[in-house]
Structures are given as structure tokens and as C-alpha cells.
Design an enzyme around this catalytic site. Structure first.
Site, PDB file in Angstrom:
ATOM      1  N   THR A 151      38.789  36.091  40.762  1.00  0.00           N
ATOM      2  CA  THR A 151      39.229  34.771  40.303  1.00  0.00           C
ATOM      3  C   THR A 151      39.593  33.832  41.453  1.00  0.00           C
ATOM      4  O   THR A 151      39.683  32.622  41.251  1.00  0.00           O
ATOM      5  CB  THR A 151      40.442  34.888  39.361  1.00  0.00           C
ATOM      6  N   ASP A 152      39.793  34.400  42.654  1.00  0.00           N
ATOM      7  CA  ASP A 152      40.210  33.549  43.777  1.00  0.00           C
ATOM      8  C   ASP A 152      39.217  32.433  44.072  1.00  0.00           C
ATOM      9  O   ASP A 152      39.592  31.375  44.601  1.00  0.00           O
ATOM     10  CB  ASP A 152      40.415  34.390  45.046  1.00  0.00           C
ATOM     11  N   THR A 200      39.324  41.405  40.857  1.00  0.00           N
ATOM     12  CA  THR A 200      40.389  42.216  40.264  1.00  0.00           C
ATOM     13  C   THR A 200      39.918  42.975  39.024  1.00  0.00           C
ATOM     14  O   THR A 200      40.361  44.097  38.767  1.00  0.00           O
ATOM     15  CB  THR A 200      41.584  41.295  39.909  1.00  0.00           C
TER      16      THR A 200
HETATM   17  N1  ASP Z   1      41.970  38.762  44.717  1.00  0.00           N
HETATM   18  C1  ASP Z   1      41.217  38.837  43.523  1.00  0.00           C
HETATM   19  C2  ASP Z   1      39.790  38.374  43.791  1.00  0.00           C
HETATM   20  O1  ASP Z   1      39.530  37.177  43.750  1.00  0.00           O
HETATM   21  C3  ASP Z   1      41.829  38.047  42.484  1.00  0.00           C
HETATM   22  C4  ASP Z   1      41.191  38.211  41.153  1.00  0.00           C
HETATM   23  O2  ASP Z   1      40.072  38.638  40.985  1.00  0.00           O
HETATM   24  O3  ASP Z   1      41.887  37.831  40.193  1.00  0.00           O
HETATM   25  O4  ASP Z   1      38.970  39.204  44.029  1.00  0.00           O
END
Ligand code: ASP
Length: 328
Positions: free
Chosen positions: A89-90, A14
Site C-alpha cells: 500500500t505504500d 503487507t
Molecule cells: N510496507 C508495506 C508495503 O507497501 C505496506 C503495505 O503493504 O501496507 O509493502
């Protein structure tokens, strides 16, 4: 005094996402542009940056993480004082632990990301990147293994979990809390943890395929029983509470444990798998007695990674048992 050198490796997530013509946000901002958007980074360290790929966290593969592991090793064996990995973050809780398993350098390895897209109001990417670089440049963060830095908190890879789908405060360490904070640009480490030895050395081995099966109220044993025929080399069962399964799943778990390592983990985030409290069919005493191995305080996802690398490295059941002993 020599200025610290920090190498940043951007993988996507993200923090690199911007609006797309087709709708929604997707990874599109390179590491160079990300760094250029945070001029304060150059007050903290001399920065180099690489963008080997730009993907959502959920699409990172074992092959890519082996490539990242090699990049970290190269940077820390060279001029870098610390390395920052920037990603979705996933999967940060998983990649941080995976990298920690083979990380033997004293130089800090810090993983960060952002909960809000780069163009969202109150985007947290710049602050997280600055805090992560500050930690990676700090002598106070040496010898702590892989660290996760978001929301000005410093977490140990082995304890950190993503606990919320949206908030900038999404990351926590349910068992023991963060190791420290970054406040007024200063790294404050309150807790120092010992490095662990899971018997895995760099370079990161290939990961063997390990199944992860979760359990719920009124569940049956079909998923567990299917695992050997699907070609998996190991199984993690995400059980309930302190390591408990419905009684009708016990025979299947024992059967599979005769064919491959089966790790008993729990869907509850805090606390370890128990060893000696409950005595009913499907209890931890029952399951451990039938050959399942305890994940200790590791989440099911982290237990899966430890088992996958241990099997990939060709470790025996005795060696795998010893590796998990480090997390009890
Ligand atoms: N969907 C995103 C990812 O993990 C979530 C994030 O980065 O916060 O790429």
C-alpha cells in the site's frame, strides 16, 4: 452467461507478508497461496494468477512497473475481463496513477493491498482481494481507468491518496470521495469519471529522472538549485498551500525552470493549485508567471510520475504543458 475471467498479478506488500525468523513481517506468500486462502473468489470469476516478484511497495521500480504494464496489456488483450494488481500500500497511489497513464483498455484494472499482515488478527487482505476481484469482474467498472479498491471502497487512481499509516480505512480521495462501494458482493458505482488523455500511449515509456523537492518553514534554496547539476531532467516542487513558496526560493525556482520543466505542486492534499488569487512574491501568480507549470489537483508524487513518463517519451515543453492541463 460466460463467467468473467480475472487475472491477478501479485507483486508483494503487507498482504503477502508473514513473520520472519529474524523478526518482523516480510513478503513471503505467493499469489497462488493468496488466492487459495480466499475460496469465495471462485464464486465471482475464473481466476488466473501470476507472481512476477514479491517486494515491499516502497521497493517497486519503474522497470518492474513497465513489466506489470505489459502483463496487464497482454491479459486484457486476451481472455481476461479484468485485471487485479496486488501490492504494497505504500505506493498504491503512485502505481495506480502510473498504470492509468497508459491504460487504454475498457476492461477494469484494479489495484489492491492490505494494511494488516496476512497472519494479523482482523487481517484485511482476503476482504480486499475479494472486493477487488468483484470490481474487476464487473461490467459497471469498465471504462473507468485504473481503480484502487480497499476497505470496500472504489477510488479513481488520479484522486486516491494514502491518508493513514495503519488503519484499514487508510485510503481516501480527498477531493471528491470514492466513486463507489462493494456492498453485499455488488459493485455500486455512484460517480462515473471521464477518461483523461495525457498524451501517453502503451507501452509505458521509460521514466526520465525527475527530482521531487519539498518545502518547509524557514527553508532555503539549496536543494532546488542543486537539481540541474545532479543530472535530473525535471523537477517537482512540493510547495505550500495553494502553490506558494517562501520568497527566498523564488529566484532558484525560476532559474531551474529556464533549464527544465518545473512543476508546482502542494503538500496540502485537497484542492487544485490556484492560478489567479495571490499576488505576493512566491505566490502562485508569481511562480506560474516565472515559468513553473501547475500540477493542478495532482499530488506532487503523481505529478512527478506524469513528468517522468512525458519526458521519457520525449515530449516537448508544449506537450507537457498540455498533459498537465488535463488535471487542472
Ligand atoms: N510496507 C508495506 C508495503 O507497501 C505496506 C503495505 O503493504 O501496507 O509493502
Amino acid at each position: 452467461m460466460t463467467r468473467p475471467k480475472v487475472h491477478i498479478v501479485v507483486l508483494g506488500g503487507t498482504i503477502t507478508m508473514a513473520p520472519q525468523k529474524a523478526g518482523g513481517i516480510a513478503p513471503s506468500i505467493s499469489g497462488g497461496d493468496l488466492v487459495a486462502a480466499v475460496p469465495a473468489l471462485s464464486d465471482v470469476a475464473d481466476i488466473t494468477v501470476a507472481t512476477p516478484f514479491l517486494v515491499p511497495g516502497a521497493s517497486l521500480s519503474f522497470a518492474q512497473m513497465r513489466q506489470v504494464d505489459a502483463l496487464i496489456d497482454e491479459a486484457l488483450a486476451g481472455a481476461a475481463h479484468g485485471v487485479v494488481i496486488v501490492q504494497g500500500t505504500d505506493t498504491i497511489d503512485e502505481t495506480a496513477f502510473l498504470l492509468d497513464l497508459t491504460h487504454r483498455h475498457a476492461g477494469p484494472l484494479v489495484i489492491t493491498g492490505a494494511m494488516r499482515g496476512a497472519s494479523a488478527a482482523g487481517a484485511d487482505g482476503a476482504a480486499n482481494l475479494l472486493a477487488a476481484v468483484t470490481v474487476a469482474a464487473s461490467p459497471a467498472a469498465r471504462d473507468l481507468g485504473a481503480l484502487v479498491v480497499l476497505n470496500d471502497e472504489i477510488h479513481a487512481a488520479r484522486f486516491v491518496a494514502k491518508l493513514h499509516k495503519a488503519l484499514p480505512s487508510a485510503f481516501g480521495s480527498p477531493d471528491f470521495g470514492p466513486l463507489g462501494h462493494v456492498i453485499e458482493g455488488r459493485v455500486r458505482i455512484a460517480l462515473r469519471i471521464a477518461r483523461f488523455d495525457a498524451g501517453l500511449a502503451a507501452p509505458m515509456p521509460d521514466a526520465a529522472s525527475v527530482a521531487l523537492v519539498s518545502t518547509g518553514l524557514g527553508g532555503d534554496d539549496r536543494m532546488i538549485s542543486a537539481v540541474p547539476d545532479l543530472g535530473y531532467k525535471g523537477l517537482v516542487i512540493e510547495a505550500m498551500g495553494a502553490g506558494h513558496l517562501p520568497g527566498n526560493l523564488v529566484a532558484a525556482g525560476e532559474q531551474v525552470a529556464k533549464m527544465m520543466p518545473v512543476i508546482l505542486a502542494s503538500r496540502v492534499p485537497g484542492g487544485p493549485i490556484f492560478a489567479s488569487t495571490y499576488g505576493f512574491p512566491g505566490s502562485e501568480i508569481d511562480l506560474l508567471g516565472r515559468g513553473l507549470l501547475s500540477a493542478g489537483f495532482l499530488s506532487a508524487h503523481k505529478a512527478r510520475l506524469l513528468l517522468a513518463l512525458s519526458l521519457g517519451a520525449g515530449h516537448s515543453l508544449a506537450e507537457i504543458t498540455e498533459a498537465f492541463a488535463a488535471f487542472q
